[in-house]
Write an enzyme that holds these catalytic residues in place. Structure first.
Site, PDB file in Angstrom:
ATOM      1  CD  GLU A 182      -3.030  -0.990   2.255  1.00 19.53           C
ATOM      2  OE1 GLU A 182      -2.947  -0.067   3.091  1.00 19.53           O
ATOM      3  OE2 GLU A 182      -4.004  -1.777   2.223  1.00 19.53           O
ATOM      4  CD  GLU A 216      -3.667  -5.836   4.157  1.00 19.76           C
ATOM      5  OE1 GLU A 216      -4.462  -4.953   4.544  1.00 19.76           O
ATOM      6  OE2 GLU A 216      -2.438  -5.726   4.233  1.00 19.76           O
TER       7      GLU A 216
HETATM    8  C1  FCB Z   1      -4.471  -1.978   5.543  1.00 16.67           C
HETATM    9  C2  FCB Z   1      -3.092  -2.353   6.063  1.00 16.67           C
HETATM   10  C3  FCB Z   1      -3.130  -3.415   7.141  1.00 16.67           C
HETATM   11  C4  FCB Z   1      -4.281  -3.226   8.086  1.00 16.67           C
HETATM   12  C5  FCB Z   1      -5.577  -3.078   7.334  1.00 16.67           C
HETATM   13  C6  FCB Z   1      -6.783  -2.935   8.213  1.00 16.67           C
HETATM   14  O1  FCB Z   1      -4.439  -0.693   5.046  1.00 16.67           O
HETATM   15  O2  FCB Z   1      -2.287  -2.808   5.020  1.00 16.67           O
HETATM   16  O3  FCB Z   1      -1.886  -3.411   7.789  1.00 16.67           O
HETATM   17  O4  FCB Z   1      -4.025  -2.167   8.927  1.00 16.67           O
HETATM   18  O5  FCB Z   1      -5.485  -1.954   6.491  1.00 16.67           O
END
Ligand code: FCB
Length: 442
Positions: A165, A348
């Site tokens: 990210e 994620e």
């Molecule tokens: C993302 C991050 C991860 C976590 C989630 C909820 O932005 O990569 O580390 O904090 O959000």
């Protein structure tokens, strides 16, 4: 309704080093920007730090056993750069490499494919002292570090992800100051965008030279943007946010150029050859997605706009992030249409809720199961629409240190008691285990 996923679809779970490891002073680990940021008064809403976190550094055996019980085929974790290069440069710290070596071996024995993310926000403070992501030199430092890790683990690891990210690092770390290193400066924001892209491209080149067989990718936080209201200025803010959040990273990688709105901002940092390097072909794209982003103009903000993650009245998680799987399918179909349909893995996705263990000692998190079902259904619908999505990693295996929010934003499939470090699988753990086992969404 039931949806069957193909047999080779990858089911996994994700974590990151600073959020779970703790042991920040052990075995020669250097300081990271998050250790330093956590000491800034009011930087972390709860005043907490990642100093102990889930104590995964000592309890990793238990966590591998949990992954085995979960039955996932893959586990995405990150390596803490300051464990490997405590001073940012020089000789690597053998004890740091040994830790991940043992973890990778244990995952192999458990039949779980390790997906190694090289950078999940814990920059060595020694490099921050040399201007961190504002300094072009970081690209070479990152490539050295990437090769050191990959050369040690890469006989057992096939998947390496460069950065997690970069939009969040640029935005929250350098434009709003909500994340480490806590800067809110226009130049820092723009430099961090380009230098992260350059570090990614430089590392990809270096890793390919070491071993053509490794599968390489980057993890981007992608989300459709919307105006926060129906004013013309909010509409413009949403377009700008799209360019800065999504396009500033996707476009250089897949089109070899910055979006029109971003190019004039980063131009002064771009040297000849940079864009070619950033656009080198990748084996996969990691997509993190949680919620759509809602933009409104804000003259006082570094980026000239502010964002939220939900419109008024929308159903949200305890982060205040909107619950609507439609944002994920929209994101995936856009990758298909505008970015030549790259092979995508959701690296994620998940939700924080105020999980409270019930009298029977269990955590009945039906809200998380509903959330996961809705978003995984969205993945299926994007696949039906032709998007090349090949896997899904739940965020997160464990409740953990949620950055500026501290420990009470619980994203885990496993509940962690932060007094005792006891781990208790939640109902969602059992639900996800069944999905990973059968490949059928019910
Ligand atoms: C993302 C991050 C991860 C976590 C989630 C909820 O932005 O990569 O580390 O904090 O959000």
């Amino acid at each position: 309704m039931t949806i069957a996923f193909p047999e080779n679809f990858v089911w996994g779970a994700s974590t990151s080093a600073y959020q779970i490891e703790g042991a920040v002073h052990e075995d020669g680990r250097g300081e990271s920007i998050w250790d330093v940021f956590c000491r800034v008064p009011d930087a972390i809403r709860t005043g907490e730090t990642g100093a102990i976190a889930c104590d995964h550094y000592h309890l990793w055996h238990r966590d591998v056993a949990l992954l085995r019980d979960l039955g996932v085929g893959a586990y995405r974790f990150s390596v803490a750069w300051p464990r490997i290069f405590p001073d940012g440069r020089g000789r690597p710290n053998a004890a740091g490499l040994d830790f991940y070596d043992r973890l990778v071996d244990a995952l192999g024995e458990a039949g779980i494919d390790p997906w190694v993310c090289l950078y999940h926000w814990d920059l060595p403070q020694a490099l921050e002292r040399r201007d961190g992501w504002r300094n072009r030199d970081i690209a070479a430092r990152f490539a050295d570090y990437a090769c050191t890790v990959a050369n040690r683990l890469g006989d057992r690891v096939s998947y390496f992800l460069t950065l997690n990210e970069p939009s969040v690092t640029a935005w929250l770390g350098h434009a709003t100051g909500e994340h480490a290193p806590g800067l809110a400066e226009t130049d820092a924001f723009h430099a961090a965008i380009h230098h992260q892209n350059l570090a990614h491209g430089t590392a990809v080149d270096a890793l390919r030279q070491e071993n053509e067989g490794w599968k390489l990718g980057i993890v981007l936080s992608l989300a459709p943007t919307r105006p926060a209201d129906d004013s013309q200025s909010a509409l413009e803010a949403a377009d700008m946010l799209d360019a800065l959040w999504n396009g500033a990273f996707l476009d250089p990688i897949y089109h070899g150029r910055y979006p029109e709105r971003v190019a004039p901002l980063v131009d002064r940092y771009v040297d000849s050859g940079d864009l070619e390097r950033i656009a080198r072909p990748l084996d996969l794209l990691g997509v993190n997605h949680y919620a759509r982003l809602y933009a409104r103009p804000d003259r006082a903000a570094v980026a000239g706009l502010a964002m939220g993650a939900a419109p008024a009245g929308a159903p949200t998680t305890s982060m205040g992030w909107e619950i609507d799987g439609g944002g994920l399918s929209e994101t995936l179909l856009r990758l298909k249409d505008d970015y030549r349909n790259p092979p995508v893995f959701i690296t994620e996705n998940g939700a924080a809720f105020d999980d409270i263990p019930a009298e029977d000692g269990r955590v009945h998190d039906g809200d998380r199961i509903d959330y996961l079902r809705e978003y995984i259904e969205a993945v299926a619908s994007a696949r039906t629409g032709g998007a090349d999505v090949r896997g899904y990693f739940a965020w997160s295996l464990l409740d953990n240190f949620e950055w500026a929010e501290g420990y009470d934003r619980r994203f885990g499939l496993v509940h962690v008691d932060f007094e005792t470090r006891d781990r208790t699988p939640k109902d969602s753990f059992r639900w996800y285990a069944e999905l990973a086992h059968e490949g059928i969404l019910r």
